[in-house]
Motif scaffolding. Structure first.
Motif, PDB file in Angstrom:
ATOM      1  N   LEU A  41      -2.483   6.993  15.779  1.00 37.40           N
ATOM      2  CA  LEU A  41      -2.731   5.817  14.945  1.00 37.40           C
ATOM      3  C   LEU A  41      -3.697   6.144  13.809  1.00 37.40           C
ATOM      4  N   SER A  42      -4.694   6.973  14.094  1.00 34.94           N
ATOM      5  CA  SER A  42      -5.664   7.364  13.063  1.00 34.94           C
ATOM      6  C   SER A  42      -5.013   8.187  11.965  1.00 34.94           C
ATOM      7  N   ALA A  43      -3.872   8.817  12.314  1.00 34.45           N
ATOM      8  CA  ALA A  43      -3.116   9.582  11.321  1.00 34.45           C
ATOM      9  C   ALA A  43      -2.044   8.727  10.645  1.00 34.45           C
ATOM     10  N   GLY A  44      -2.031   7.441  10.972  1.00 32.04           N
ATOM     11  CA  GLY A  44      -1.059   6.535  10.357  1.00 32.04           C
ATOM     12  C   GLY A  44       0.306   6.565  11.000  1.00 32.04           C
ATOM     13  N   GLN A  45       0.386   7.071  12.239  1.00 32.74           N
ATOM     14  CA  GLN A  45       1.667   7.172  12.936  1.00 32.74           C
ATOM     15  C   GLN A  45       1.828   6.005  13.910  1.00 32.74           C
ATOM     16  N   VAL A  46       2.921   5.268  13.786  1.00 34.48           N
ATOM     17  CA  VAL A  46       3.173   4.103  14.623  1.00 34.48           C
ATOM     18  C   VAL A  46       3.739   4.550  15.968  1.00 34.48           C
ATOM     19  N   PRO A  47       3.213   4.032  17.087  1.00 35.34           N
ATOM     20  CA  PRO A  47       3.692   4.475  18.404  1.00 35.34           C
ATOM     21  C   PRO A  47       5.016   3.866  18.835  1.00 35.34           C
ATOM     22  N   MET A  48       5.547   2.927  18.054  1.00 34.95           N
ATOM     23  CA  MET A  48       6.823   2.301  18.387  1.00 34.95           C
ATOM     24  C   MET A  48       7.526   1.911  17.097  1.00 34.95           C
ATOM     25  N   TYR A  49       8.796   1.543  17.194  1.00 33.02           N
ATOM     26  CA  TYR A  49       9.495   1.081  15.998  1.00 33.02           C
ATOM     27  C   TYR A  49       9.309  -0.422  15.857  1.00 33.02           C
ATOM     28  N   GLU A  50       8.723  -0.825  14.756  1.00 32.51           N
ATOM     29  CA  GLU A  50       8.570  -2.239  14.429  1.00 32.51           C
ATOM     30  C   GLU A  50       8.612  -2.350  12.912  1.00 32.51           C
ATOM     31  N   PRO A  51       9.630  -3.024  12.363  1.00 34.31           N
ATOM     32  CA  PRO A  51       9.789  -3.089  10.905  1.00 34.31           C
ATOM     33  C   PRO A  51       8.518  -3.555  10.194  1.00 34.31           C
ATOM     34  N   LEU A  57       0.188   0.010   8.453  1.00 29.19           N
ATOM     35  CA  LEU A  57      -0.785   0.938   9.025  1.00 29.19           C
ATOM     36  C   LEU A  57      -1.285   1.917   7.963  1.00 29.19           C
ATOM     37  N   LEU A  58      -0.357   2.517   7.235  1.00 35.75           N
ATOM     38  CA  LEU A  58      -0.733   3.481   6.203  1.00 35.75           C
ATOM     39  C   LEU A  58      -1.544   2.826   5.083  1.00 35.75           C
ATOM     40  N   LYS A  59      -1.295   1.552   4.861  1.00 38.43           N
ATOM     41  CA  LYS A  59      -2.005   0.831   3.814  1.00 38.43           C
ATOM     42  C   LYS A  59      -3.483   0.666   4.126  1.00 38.43           C
ATOM     43  N   HIS A  60      -3.823   0.626   5.430  1.00 37.22           N
ATOM     44  CA  HIS A  60      -5.192   0.269   5.796  1.00 37.22           C
ATOM     45  C   HIS A  60      -5.958   1.312   6.615  1.00 37.22           C
ATOM     46  N   GLN A  64      -6.347   7.748   4.983  1.00 36.26           N
ATOM     47  CA  GLN A  64      -5.032   7.918   4.376  1.00 36.26           C
ATOM     48  C   GLN A  64      -5.137   7.720   2.862  1.00 36.26           C
ATOM     49  N   ALA A  65      -4.378   8.492   2.141  1.00 38.39           N
ATOM     50  CA  ALA A  65      -4.433   8.430   0.680  1.00 38.39           C
ATOM     51  C   ALA A  65      -4.104   7.027   0.185  1.00 38.39           C
ATOM     52  N   GLY A  66      -4.999   6.481  -0.611  1.00 35.93           N
ATOM     53  CA  GLY A  66      -4.762   5.174  -1.209  1.00 35.93           C
ATOM     54  C   GLY A  66      -4.957   3.996  -0.283  1.00 35.93           C
ATOM     55  N   SER A  67      -5.439   4.227   0.943  1.00 34.99           N
ATOM     56  CA  SER A  67      -5.604   3.124   1.893  1.00 34.99           C
ATOM     57  C   SER A  67      -6.878   2.338   1.602  1.00 34.99           C
ATOM     58  N   GLY A  69      -8.944   1.585   3.925  1.00 34.03           N
ATOM     59  CA  GLY A  69      -9.963   2.102   4.835  1.00 34.03           C
ATOM     60  C   GLY A  69     -10.520   1.059   5.773  1.00 34.03           C
ATOM     61  N   ARG A  70      -9.879  -0.106   5.842  1.00 33.10           N
ATOM     62  CA  ARG A  70     -10.414  -1.190   6.667  1.00 33.10           C
ATOM     63  C   ARG A  70     -10.092  -1.046   8.154  1.00 33.10           C
ATOM     64  N   LEU A  71      -9.235  -0.085   8.513  1.00 29.39           N
ATOM     65  CA  LEU A  71      -8.776   0.024   9.895  1.00 29.39           C
ATOM     66  C   LEU A  71      -9.082   1.401  10.474  1.00 29.39           C
ATOM     67  N   ARG A  72      -9.776   1.418  11.633  1.00 34.06           N
ATOM     68  CA  ARG A  72     -10.064   2.666  12.337  1.00 34.06           C
ATOM     69  C   ARG A  72      -9.745   2.492  13.823  1.00 34.06           C
ATOM     70  N   PHE A  73      -9.706   3.610  14.540  1.00 29.67           N
ATOM     71  CA  PHE A  73      -9.417   3.581  15.980  1.00 29.67           C
ATOM     72  C   PHE A  73     -10.393   4.484  16.713  1.00 29.67           C
ATOM     73  N   THR A  74     -10.671   4.144  17.968  1.00 29.12           N
ATOM     74  CA  THR A  74     -11.644   4.899  18.765  1.00 29.12           C
ATOM     75  C   THR A  74     -11.305   4.804  20.245  1.00 29.12           C
ATOM     76  N   THR A  75     -11.928   5.665  21.038  1.00 34.11           N
ATOM     77  CA  THR A  75     -11.824   5.580  22.501  1.00 34.11           C
ATOM     78  C   THR A  75     -13.148   5.114  23.109  1.00 34.11           C
ATOM     79  N   SER A  76     -14.086   4.710  22.285  1.00 37.01           N
ATOM     80  CA  SER A  76     -15.438   4.391  22.743  1.00 37.01           C
ATOM     81  C   SER A  76     -15.682   2.879  22.845  1.00 37.01           C
ATOM     82  N   PRO A  77     -15.825   2.338  24.069  1.00 37.97           N
ATOM     83  CA  PRO A  77     -16.165   0.914  24.213  1.00 37.97           C
ATOM     84  C   PRO A  77     -17.522   0.582  23.599  1.00 37.97           C
TER      85      PRO A  77
END
Length: 447
Positions: A41-51, A57-60, A64-67, A69-77
């Protein structure tokens, strides 16, 4: 100050919700226990197909180039708790193995993982579909574990996403339901959803149990409507009537309407089947089991559709499957999705294969998932490859690609021109004109 949003669980619901919250202008942090999923997800890759989700994802996604930057992901609670003002729980509630009841372990784990790190006033919002009564229990658990105590509030905001339309349903929902216990919780949710509310989306404020019931009640109603018309299809088979014409006539009554009134192979997926079963189980626990006994027949009718499709295919193969080639068009439980959970199409394909046929499956998006779940089936790279040498073709997922197939071109590839339309959406006259024997459930006279 603009609220900061976190999303706990980044599967189908969570990934969509996180991307859409970023689209609404919020800074968003998604949490998942799976490092590989977080990395993807952090690389902008969607884990499922959803139009539309991949583009959003790539927009935010940050980095990612031109994003934005409002969206990030982590494994840390800990990071999530420190970052967010409003935390959305978007984990799965699958059916328990060997039971009808919902498995709440993922929801419980989500609360337990974040609560010990909530040191300031915050709002945790459940979006998962849960048995009624869960929110009250989780609110107590949250207040018990959180250093902030009662200032760590809970609200319940059920999701109503349709796979294939999830982005639109999140950004432009037909209603928003907020189960809350305080004015503060209501105010925060109104702030989160200010954009759709300004567009005129109804915002329904309820108590916890009502909010929990809305989703399962809605899914139970939709499942009942689907099984009703499929029950009528069974009667049409015996009476020589046409269920498609029957549906069209019923739909003119605006009290009934046309939606979910298409007879065919029935429903599947990760929501309707397990939700109606969990609803029955919970009603039994509450002593209200008699109120939902009709859902057992709804479920039974739905499962009979699959058996009936196998019977029709056997008839078209001359009474047996041994030595016969069967082409199955469709693997996902519905079009515009790669979700194969409780897929009627794959259930039918598997049954036919077990009875001796050579089954070849094609689906525009669900092939990888199907191969993992049903490795014993054969798979083709296209619809035309799937039908080569087939004695019967089964249309089981209503992708637009299948509606656009040329009957004459397909006919040149098969061993016998026999088609069973499991979704009642193909042009029967066009296929018959090309020399096909056309069969569909609930339409015995249309051949």
């Amino acid at each position: 100050m603009t609220l900061r949003i976190t999303v706990i669980g980044t599967g189908y619901l969570g990934a969509t919700h996180a991307a859409c919250m970023a689209e609404l202008g919020f800074e968003v942090l998604g949490l998942d226990i799976d490092p590989e999923k977080v990395a993807a997800l952090s690389a902008g890759q969607v884990p499922m197909y959803e139009p539309g989700l991949g583009e959003l994802l790539l927009k935010h996604v940050a980095g990612q180039a031109g994003s934005t930057g409002r969206l990030r992901f982590t494994t840390s609670p800990e990071e999530v708790a420190d970052f967010g003002d409003v935390h959305f729980i978007c984990v799965n509630t699958p059916q328990k193995k060997g039971e009808f009841a919902a498995d709440m372990s993922y929801v419980d784990a989500a609360v337990d993982s974040i609560a010990p790190h909530l040191t300031r006033p915050t709002l945790v919002v459940g979006k998962s579909t849960v048995p009624v009564g869960s929110a009250a229990r989780l609110a107590d658990r949250l207040a018990e574990l959180a250093p902030a105590g009662a200032d760590a509030e809970l609200a319940w905001n059920p999701e109503f996403l349709r796979e294939g339309y999830a982005v639109g349903d999140t950004l432009h929902p037909n209603r928003l339901v907020a189960g809350v216990r305080s004015e503060r919780a209501e105010r925060l949710l109104r702030e989160v959803y200010a954009t759709p509310i300004a567009e005129g989306v109804p915002f329904v404020v309820t108590d916890f149990p009502t909010a929990e019931l809305v989703k399962v009640a809605a899914n139970s109603f939709l499942a009942t409507k689907i099984s009703f018309i499929n029950a009528m299809a069974e009667v049409c088979e015996s009476a020589g009537a046409d269920v498609v014409q029957l549906s069209q006539a019923l739909a003119y009554d605006d009290r009934i309407g046309a939606k979910f009134l298409g007879a065919g192979l029935g429903f599947g997926g990760g929501c309707l089947p397990k939700d109606i079963r969990a609803f029955m189980a919970r009603a039994g626990e509450l002593g209200a089991d008699q109120a939902l006994t009709f859902l057992r027949e709804v479920d039974s009718i739905n499962m009979r559709r699959r058996s009936r499709m196998v019977e029709l295919a056997r008839e078209q193969c001359g009474g047996g499957f041994l030595g016969r080639r069967v082409a199955v068009l469709g693997a996902a439980f519905k079009p515009n999705s790669d979700d194969i959970r409780d897929s009627p199409a794959l259930n039918v394909a598997g049954q036919i294969q077990l009875q001796g046929a050579q089954v070849t499956v094609y689906d525009p998006k669900a092939m990888d998932n199907a191969r993992k779940m049903f490795p014993g089936l054969s798979y083709a790279a296209s619809a035309l490859e799937a039908v080569e040498g087939a004695h019967v073709v089964l249309h089981l997922t209503e992708w637009q690609e299948f509606r656009e197939l040329d009957p004459a071109g397909v006919g040149a590839l098969v061993a016998e021109r026999r088609l069973i339309d499991g979704r009642n959406v193909l042009d029967a006259a066009k296929w018959r004109e090309a020399g096909w024997t056309y069969r569909a459930m609930g339409r015995p006279g249309v051949e």
